[in-house]
Motif scaffolding. Structure first.
Motif, short mmCIF file in Angstrom:
data_model
loop_
_atom_site.label_atom_id
_atom_site.label_comp_id
_atom_site.label_asym_id
_atom_site.label_seq_id
_atom_site.Cartn_x
_atom_site.Cartn_y
_atom_site.Cartn_z
N HIS A 113 -12.07 -2.41 7.59
CA HIS A 113 -11.39 -3.46 6.17
C HIS A 113 -10.41 -3.31 6.12
O HIS A 113 -9.48 -4.57 6.34
CB HIS A 113 -12.36 -3.26 4.94
CG HIS A 113 -12.69 -2.47 3.98
ND1 HIS A 113 -13.58 -1.41 4.68
CD2 HIS A 113 -12.33 -2.18 3.33
CE1 HIS A 113 -13.51 -0.55 3.84
NE2 HIS A 113 -12.39 -0.38 3.00
N ILE A 114 -9.20 -2.30 6.10
CA ILE A 114 -8.62 -1.71 5.84
C ILE A 114 -7.24 -1.84 6.73
O ILE A 114 -5.83 -1.31 7.09
CB ILE A 114 -7.49 -0.32 4.89
CG1 ILE A 114 -9.10 0.46 6.04
CG2 ILE A 114 -9.25 -0.36 3.81
CD1 ILE A 114 -7.41 1.78 5.30
N ASN A 165 -5.07 -3.62 9.75
CA ASN A 165 -5.05 -5.09 10.08
C ASN A 165 -5.37 -5.70 11.24
O ASN A 165 -5.58 -5.24 12.55
CB ASN A 165 -2.98 -5.12 10.40
CG ASN A 165 -2.24 -4.91 8.81
OD1 ASN A 165 -2.59 -4.73 7.78
ND2 ASN A 165 -1.25 -4.19 9.09
N ASN A 175 -9.59 -5.68 9.28
CA ASN A 175 -9.54 -6.49 7.97
C ASN A 175 -10.67 -7.65 7.11
O ASN A 175 -10.45 -7.90 6.07
CB ASN A 175 -7.97 -7.86 8.45
CG ASN A 175 -6.89 -7.59 7.56
OD1 ASN A 175 -6.81 -8.50 6.65
ND2 ASN A 175 -6.71 -6.45 6.08
N TYR A 203 -11.27 -7.09 3.38
CA TYR A 203 -10.64 -6.40 2.73
C TYR A 203 -10.39 -6.98 1.64
O TYR A 203 -10.14 -8.29 1.68
CB TYR A 203 -9.09 -6.00 3.28
CG TYR A 203 -7.66 -5.93 2.54
CD1 TYR A 203 -8.22 -4.57 2.24
CD2 TYR A 203 -7.12 -6.37 2.34
CE1 TYR A 203 -7.66 -3.57 1.20
CE2 TYR A 203 -5.36 -5.75 1.75
CZ TYR A 203 -5.76 -4.36 1.38
OH TYR A 203 -4.73 -3.91 0.81
N ARG A 204 -10.39 -6.16 0.39
CA ARG A 204 -9.99 -6.61 -0.77
C ARG A 204 -7.97 -6.56 -1.39
O ARG A 204 -8.15 -5.38 -1.27
CB ARG A 204 -11.26 -6.61 -1.83
CG ARG A 204 -11.78 -7.10 -1.67
CD ARG A 204 -13.93 -6.43 -2.24
NE ARG A 204 -13.43 -5.87 -3.55
CZ ARG A 204 -14.62 -5.54 -4.32
NH1 ARG A 204 -15.10 -4.04 -3.94
NH2 ARG A 204 -14.07 -5.60 -5.70
N TYR A 205 -7.26 -7.47 -2.09
CA TYR A 205 -6.50 -7.29 -2.32
C TYR A 205 -6.05 -6.52 -3.62
O TYR A 205 -6.51 -7.82 -4.52
CB TYR A 205 -5.12 -8.59 -2.19
CG TYR A 205 -3.82 -8.34 -2.15
CD1 TYR A 205 -3.19 -7.76 -1.46
CD2 TYR A 205 -3.58 -9.25 -3.52
CE1 TYR A 205 -1.81 -7.23 -1.93
CE2 TYR A 205 -1.99 -8.86 -3.60
CZ TYR A 205 -1.17 -7.73 -2.73
OH TYR A 205 0.27 -8.01 -2.95
N SER A 214 -9.36 -2.34 -6.93
CA SER A 214 -10.43 -2.75 -6.36
C SER A 214 -11.94 -1.42 -5.81
O SER A 214 -13.33 -2.22 -6.14
CB SER A 214 -10.67 -3.30 -4.54
OG SER A 214 -9.85 -2.30 -3.97
N GLN A 268 -12.98 0.09 -3.44
CA GLN A 268 -13.00 -0.02 -1.79
C GLN A 268 -13.16 1.49 -1.16
O GLN A 268 -12.12 2.86 -1.75
CB GLN A 268 -12.76 -0.90 -1.04
CG GLN A 268 -12.48 -2.26 -1.22
CD GLN A 268 -12.25 -3.49 -0.61
OE1 GLN A 268 -11.01 -3.31 0.17
NE2 GLN A 268 -12.92 -3.98 0.13
N TYR A 306 -11.78 3.83 1.28
CA TYR A 306 -10.45 4.36 2.53
C TYR A 306 -10.67 4.92 3.63
O TYR A 306 -10.13 5.13 4.46
CB TYR A 306 -8.91 4.21 2.04
CG TYR A 306 -9.14 2.83 0.90
CD1 TYR A 306 -8.57 1.69 1.10
CD2 TYR A 306 -9.31 3.36 -0.19
CE1 TYR A 306 -8.54 0.50 0.48
CE2 TYR A 306 -8.71 1.61 -1.40
CZ TYR A 306 -8.38 0.71 -1.05
OH TYR A 306 -8.28 -0.35 -1.73
#
Length: 438
Positions: free
Chosen positions: A366-367, A369, A381, A384-386, A395, A397, A399
């Motif tokens: 999810h992190i 590109n 991606n 993924y939460r901005y 967020s 999340q 990593y």
């Protein structure tokens, strides 16, 4: 041809002109000063002599502490033949000659004490050449070094020899040497009480140096003249500190400086900084070490520490010596008085260890590109939460690679700026738990 040509008698007037340190060289172990832990009644060397056997030894200590003299006296007290060589002037051919002479002497029933001055200057192969003659008893090796044997001598050589440490003379033993000198010269040293104490400090623990300084004073004094401290300083032009920028003195002082900063003692830190300036250390080397201290020992407890040290280095570049040295002194005091933290230092080491142990794990998808359609199909991606769009711009999340799980390397301390960082990290941990994040 007269035998006097081969063993000429030294005229009395020439003998009297021998250096004072040579004329006062001890003739027995009992006359050796400053090394009672070795030469005293219960000293290590006395015990060896009493046992009737000597083993190979390494004499480690500063200049002027009696290493060469004690080696000579040992051979006399044990009846061993004495051979002396210097690693500065000797090579493999010289060693072979000495070993062969010792072998012939051994066949006649007499062992050889081989004294090797500056033994640390021999290379590894030359040091290894001593091993066979030490093992078969051809020679008893006594090596002398001013450098740490652990760093400068082969492990194989050290395993066959006992290291005996010679200590710098203290003021009492240096004073005893001066008393002997005055007796030998049959006249007092023309110094007042304060100047005499200053001369002892100038000798820097070196017995040979204190006698050389005394000779300079006697040569300079006119009839009835007595020097004070200022006069003494003018005469002898002050002896340079014992300091070798590439060897033990260098590492001892930089270690003392670093530990004084780490221990938050600005006075001790300034003292060692001044010692190194006085000895001619490269100021930019000291600037680099201060930068290292800012990174390693202050860290994020005071982020300005690194800025101050880099600014001090730039100031020295701009001003040069001696004005620029004050900038480094400012940085030194700033570091010593700053709050201390090695949290990032230890965190980085832990992170490096984890990176090596866990191999090439893929970060969570999810992190990553997803510039191509295939990568999107593979889930890159996805989810993924901005963070800037999240409440509190956080967020929470994960990593870390999924196989590792979340890790904690950085543990800020409750000092300085890191106290605020810790509050921030604790707040984010609370948000993760509330949002059900790992």
């Amino acid at each position: 041809m007269s035998s006097d040509l081969f063993s000429p008698r030294i005229p009395d007037d020439v003998a009297k002109r021998r250096p004072l340190a040579d004329r006062l060289r001890p003739t027995s172990l009992g006359e050796v000063t400053g090394q009672s832990h070795l030469t005293g009644e219960d000293g290590a060397l006395r015990r060896m002599i009493a046992s009737g056997t000597l083993g190979s030894m390494i004499f480690w200590g500063p200049p002027g502490t009696g290493k060469t003299t004690v080696a000579r006296l040992l051979s006399g007290e044990t009846g061993l033949a004495f051979e002396q060589i210097s690693a500065i002037f000797s090579g493999v051919a010289d060693l072979k000659k000495v070993f062969e002479t010792a072998r012939l002497r051994r066949m006649d029933g007499r062992q050889t004490l081989l004294f090797v001055d500056e033994i640390h200057r021999f290379n590894r192969a030359q040091q290894d050449s001593f091993l066979p003659v030490m093992e078969d008893g051809t020679v008893i090796l006594v090596g002398a070094t001013t450098e740490n044997p652990s760093f400068e001598l082969n492990a194989a050589l050290l395993s066959r020899a006992r290291v005996l440490t010679f200590r710098s003379h203290d003021e009492e033993s240096l004073g005893e040497l001066l008393n002997r000198a005055e007796q030998a010269e049959a006249k007092p040293l023309p110094l007042d009480e304060d100047a005499r104490a200053t001369l002892l400090r100038m000798a820097d623990g070196d017995g040979r140096a204190v006698l050389t300084l005394a000779e300079e004073v006697w040569r300079a004094a006119r009839a009835g003249e007595v020097f004070d401290t200022a006069g003494l300083t003018e005469i002898v032009q002050r002896r340079a500190p014992v300091y070798d920028k590439g060897q033990d003195g260098h590492y001892n002082l930089i270690s003392a400086l670093h530990k004084s900063v780490r221990g938050s003692d600005p006075d001790a830190a300034l003292y060692y900084l001044a010692r190194m300036f006085d000895a001619g250390e490269d100021p930019l080397y000291l600037g680099r070490r201060l930068v290292r201290m800012a990174i390693e020992d202050i860290g994020l407890a005071d982020p300005q520490a690194l800025v101050v040290c880099n600014a001090a280095k730039d100031a020295y570049d701009y001003l040069g010596s001696p004005e620029g040295e004050l900038a480094l002194a400012n940085a030194c005091v700033y570091l010593a008085t700053a709050p201390k933290s090695n949290a990032v230092y230890t965190a980085f080491k832990s992170a490096m260890r984890a990176a090596k142990e866990n191999g090439s794990l893929l970060p969570p998808k999810h992190i990553l590109n997803a510039p191509t359609k295939l990568m999107k199909q593979e889930g890159y991606n996805e989810g993924y939460r901005y963070d800037h769009d999240e409440p509190d711009a956080f967020s929470g999340q994960n990593y870390f690679p999924e196989k590792m799980g979340r890790q904690t390397f950085y543990e800020p301390v409750e000092r300085g700026f890191e106290r605020d960082i810790k509050k921030r990290l604790d707040w984010w941990s609370k948000l993760r738990r509330e949002r059900g994040e790992p």
